[in-house]
Design a protein around this motif. Structure first.
Motif, PDB file in Angstrom:
ATOM      1  N   LEU A  70       0.837  -1.198   0.000  1.00 36.93           N
ATOM      2  CA  LEU A  70       0.000   0.000   0.000  1.00 36.93           C
ATOM      3  C   LEU A  70       0.875   1.253   0.000  1.00 36.93           C
ATOM      4  CD1 LEU A  70      -2.695  -1.129   2.599  1.00 36.93           C
ATOM      5  CD2 LEU A  70      -3.080  -0.718   0.170  1.00 36.93           C
ATOM      6  N   TRP A  71       1.952   1.223   0.758  1.00 35.28           N
ATOM      7  CA  TRP A  71       2.855   2.368   0.871  1.00 35.28           C
ATOM      8  C   TRP A  71       3.601   2.641  -0.432  1.00 35.28           C
ATOM      9  CZ3 TRP A  71       4.811   6.599   2.916  1.00 35.28           C
ATOM     10  CH2 TRP A  71       6.161   6.894   2.834  1.00 35.28           C
ATOM     11  N   THR A  72       4.054   1.593  -1.099  1.00 35.27           N
ATOM     12  CA  THR A  72       4.923   1.784  -2.271  1.00 35.27           C
ATOM     13  C   THR A  72       4.185   1.765  -3.605  1.00 35.27           C
ATOM     14  OG1 THR A  72       5.379  -0.608  -2.417  1.00 35.27           O
ATOM     15  CG2 THR A  72       6.902   0.743  -1.102  1.00 35.27           C
ATOM     16  N   SER A  73       3.026   1.078  -3.672  1.00 33.49           N
ATOM     17  CA  SER A  73       2.443   0.824  -4.991  1.00 33.49           C
ATOM     18  C   SER A  73       0.967   1.156  -5.137  1.00 33.49           C
ATOM     19  CB  SER A  73       2.637  -0.666  -5.361  1.00 33.49           C
ATOM     20  OG  SER A  73       3.996  -1.038  -5.263  1.00 33.49           O
ATOM     21  N   ALA A  74       0.236   1.326  -4.041  1.00 33.85           N
ATOM     22  CA  ALA A  74      -1.213   1.504  -4.160  1.00 33.85           C
ATOM     23  C   ALA A  74      -1.548   2.790  -4.908  1.00 33.85           C
ATOM     24  CB  ALA A  74      -1.857   1.522  -2.784  1.00 33.85           C
ATOM     25  N   GLU A  75      -2.513   2.707  -5.809  1.00 30.85           N
ATOM     26  CA  GLU A  75      -2.961   3.873  -6.566  1.00 30.85           C
ATOM     27  C   GLU A  75      -3.538   4.940  -5.638  1.00 30.85           C
ATOM     28  OE1 GLU A  75      -3.486   6.236  -9.884  1.00 30.85           O
ATOM     29  OE2 GLU A  75      -2.387   4.355  -9.652  1.00 30.85           O
ATOM     30  N   THR A  76      -4.057   4.484  -4.494  1.00 34.63           N
ATOM     31  CA  THR A  76      -4.653   5.421  -3.539  1.00 34.63           C
ATOM     32  C   THR A  76      -3.622   6.354  -2.903  1.00 34.63           C
ATOM     33  OG1 THR A  76      -4.526   3.577  -1.975  1.00 34.63           O
ATOM     34  CG2 THR A  76      -6.678   4.072  -2.938  1.00 34.63           C
ATOM     35  N   GLN A  77      -2.330   6.009  -2.987  1.00 31.73           N
ATOM     36  CA  GLN A  77      -1.288   6.875  -2.444  1.00 31.73           C
ATOM     37  C   GLN A  77      -0.505   7.583  -3.549  1.00 31.73           C
ATOM     38  OE1 GLN A  77      -2.094   6.514   0.551  1.00 31.73           O
ATOM     39  NE2 GLN A  77      -2.764   4.390   0.596  1.00 31.73           N
ATOM     40  N   ALA A  78      -0.915   7.422  -4.815  1.00 35.59           N
ATOM     41  CA  ALA A  78      -0.087   7.857  -5.949  1.00 35.59           C
ATOM     42  C   ALA A  78       0.322   9.328  -5.858  1.00 35.59           C
ATOM     43  CB  ALA A  78      -0.822   7.591  -7.265  1.00 35.59           C
ATOM     44  N   HIS A  79      -0.622  10.223  -5.587  1.00 33.00           N
ATOM     45  CA  HIS A  79      -0.289  11.645  -5.632  1.00 33.00           C
ATOM     46  C   HIS A  79       0.200  12.195  -4.292  1.00 33.00           C
ATOM     47  CE1 HIS A  79      -4.457  11.470  -4.298  1.00 33.00           C
ATOM     48  NE2 HIS A  79      -4.369  12.712  -3.873  1.00 33.00           N
ATOM     49  N   ILE A  80       0.362  11.297  -3.295  1.00 33.30           N
ATOM     50  CA  ILE A  80       0.904  11.736  -2.000  1.00 33.30           C
ATOM     51  C   ILE A  80       2.078  10.851  -1.588  1.00 33.30           C
ATOM     52  CG2 ILE A  80      -1.270  12.731  -1.187  1.00 33.30           C
ATOM     53  CD1 ILE A  80      -1.708  10.161   0.443  1.00 33.30           C
ATOM     54  N   ARG A  81       2.509   9.975  -2.488  1.00 35.98           N
ATOM     55  CA  ARG A  81       3.520   8.966  -2.162  1.00 35.98           C
ATOM     56  C   ARG A  81       4.785   9.599  -1.577  1.00 35.98           C
ATOM     57  NH1 ARG A  81       1.927   4.445  -3.589  1.00 35.98           N
ATOM     58  NH2 ARG A  81       1.704   4.833  -5.814  1.00 35.98           N
ATOM     59  N   GLY A  82       5.377   8.856  -0.599  1.00 35.21           N
ATOM     60  CA  GLY A  82       6.635   9.293  -0.029  1.00 35.21           C
ATOM     61  C   GLY A  82       6.514  10.334   1.058  1.00 35.21           C
ATOM     62  N   THR A  83       5.282  10.533   1.570  1.00 34.60           N
ATOM     63  CA  THR A  83       5.069  11.518   2.628  1.00 34.60           C
ATOM     64  C   THR A  83       4.524  10.841   3.876  1.00 34.60           C
ATOM     65  OG1 THR A  83       2.759  11.983   2.041  1.00 34.60           O
ATOM     66  CG2 THR A  83       4.471  13.222   0.867  1.00 34.60           C
ATOM     67  N   ARG A  84       4.598  11.549   4.979  1.00 30.56           N
ATOM     68  CA  ARG A  84       4.019  11.010   6.210  1.00 30.56           C
ATOM     69  C   ARG A  84       2.505  10.873   6.105  1.00 30.56           C
ATOM     70  NH1 ARG A  84       7.182  12.793  11.709  1.00 30.56           N
ATOM     71  NH2 ARG A  84       9.270  12.169  11.004  1.00 30.56           N
ATOM     72  N   TRP A  85       1.883  11.750   5.337  1.00 31.54           N
ATOM     73  CA  TRP A  85       0.439  11.662   5.106  1.00 31.54           C
ATOM     74  C   TRP A  85       0.103  10.355   4.387  1.00 31.54           C
ATOM     75  CZ3 TRP A  85      -3.956  13.287   6.817  1.00 31.54           C
ATOM     76  CH2 TRP A  85      -5.099  13.350   6.016  1.00 31.54           C
TER      77      TRP A  85
END
Length: 333
Positions: free
Chosen positions: A273-288
């Motif tokens: 989820l952290w590295t690949s999920a589409e749900t994190q795509a535009h916020i990836r790599g942040t604490r959020w």
């Protein structure tokens, strides 16, 4: 100026969830009551009206060679209700004799006040949990906030009633991320996110008292947006995310093989989820994004017998709430 009017407008396409089939826990367990004209009508639509909850004396039977002896329980009573669909009397829970009953209808005036005060179009979902021991009604506040200008968050007022002898009548504000259907109910220091009324013999659901505290709930919404902005602007490494998982789900070095295997599967899902999920795509790599990955796992991927069991955990489990809070506290520190 109302709280809703201070929120930032944003692109409508961010409101659509990645998976059209993914629904919130409220939607999975409740009835869609949008379009009902009042809170009372919403309760009727959801099968929560006309329960006529009441106390019934408790007694037991002792069978011996001398016959059957009936023994009364002077300290406890049963709560029962009338099933509106069948008219049958059904058991709810066992409570103390001084327990104060709050009918589901008692919250209707509160609901209508909350809708009018917030500018919402009406109620959203209404339902019952644990055989009717808990009930809920949701109200979506009318304007969406955009964390750092682009990540959509809705705010929902949720009214919980209970008939279990343990839980208070509560009005809560719950941030909700529609992009992944995550519920984000976390405590923020010095801000009120919940108003509670205990079930005592003299307690009443005071609409004006709750109304007077709405401003505190809206202040929480403003504080949540501010804290979320800090998280979305703070980068996080993969190693830091691994450390977060170990803090939120600590595993002893001498744990059993089964526990270690379960931890590996959980960590693999969380990392995915952290590295690949589409749900994190535009916020990836942040604490959020890290907070969303943990929440998404708990809300939608944690092992459960079925999706209804998982949804029920999302709404009432102390363990789920504590893990979300632990993740938030670690990330916000």
């Amino acid at each position: 100026m109302s709280y809703a009017s201070t929120l930032i407008a944003g692109p409508a396409n961010l409101l659509a969830p990645v998976e059209p089939s993914r629904r919130s826990a409220w939607a999975q367990l409740g009835t869609d009551v949008t379009g009902t004209g009042s809170a009372q009508q919403a309760l009727v639509t959801a099968g929560l009206a006309g329960w006529r909850i009441r106390k019934v004396p408790m007694s037991g039977s002792d069978i011996s060679r001398d016959g059957v002896t009936t023994i009364d329980n002077p300290e406890k009573v049963m709560l029962v209700y009338t099933d509106p669909a069948t008219g049958a009397t059904r058991y709810l829970s066992t409570v103390g004799t001084k327990y104060g009953v709050h009918q589901n209808e008692a919250g209707a005036a509160v609901l209508d006040t909350l809708v009018a005060e917030s500018g919402a179009r009406g109620t959203g979902y209404a339902g019952q949990l644990e055989g009717g021991r808990k009930t809920f009604v949701t109200i979506e506040l009318p304007t969406t906030m955009y964390v750092d200008g682009h990540d959509a968050i809705q705010l929902h007022l949720v009214v919980f009633n209970s008939h279990d002898g343990e839980t208070a009548f509560r009005v809560m504000i719950v941030p909700f991320r529609p992009f992944c259907a995550n519920q984000l109910p976390v405590a923020i220091a010095n801000h009120v996110s919940c108003v509670s009324i205990r079930h005592t013999s003299k307690s009443e659901i005071n609409t004006e008292e709750i109304r007077s505290k709405l401003g505190l709930l809206y202040d929480y919404g403003t504080a949540f947006e501010s804290e979320a902005k800090k998280l979305i602007r703070t980068e996080m490494t993969n190693r830091e995310f691994d450390d977060l998982i170990r803090e939120v789900w600590p595993v002893k070095a001498n744990a059993s093989a089964r526990t270690l295997n379960n931890a590996r599967r959980r960590n693999d899902l969380l990392t995915g989820l952290w590295t690949s999920a589409e749900t994190q795509a535009h916020i990836r790599g942040t604490r959020w994004a890290a907070f969303q990955a943990v929440t998404e796992y708990l809300d939608h991927f944690a092992p459960a017998k079925n999706i209804e069991v998982r949804a029920n955990r999302v709404l009432v489990s102390e363990d789920v709430a504590k893990r979300k809070q632990a993740a938030y506290d670690l990330l916000a520190a």
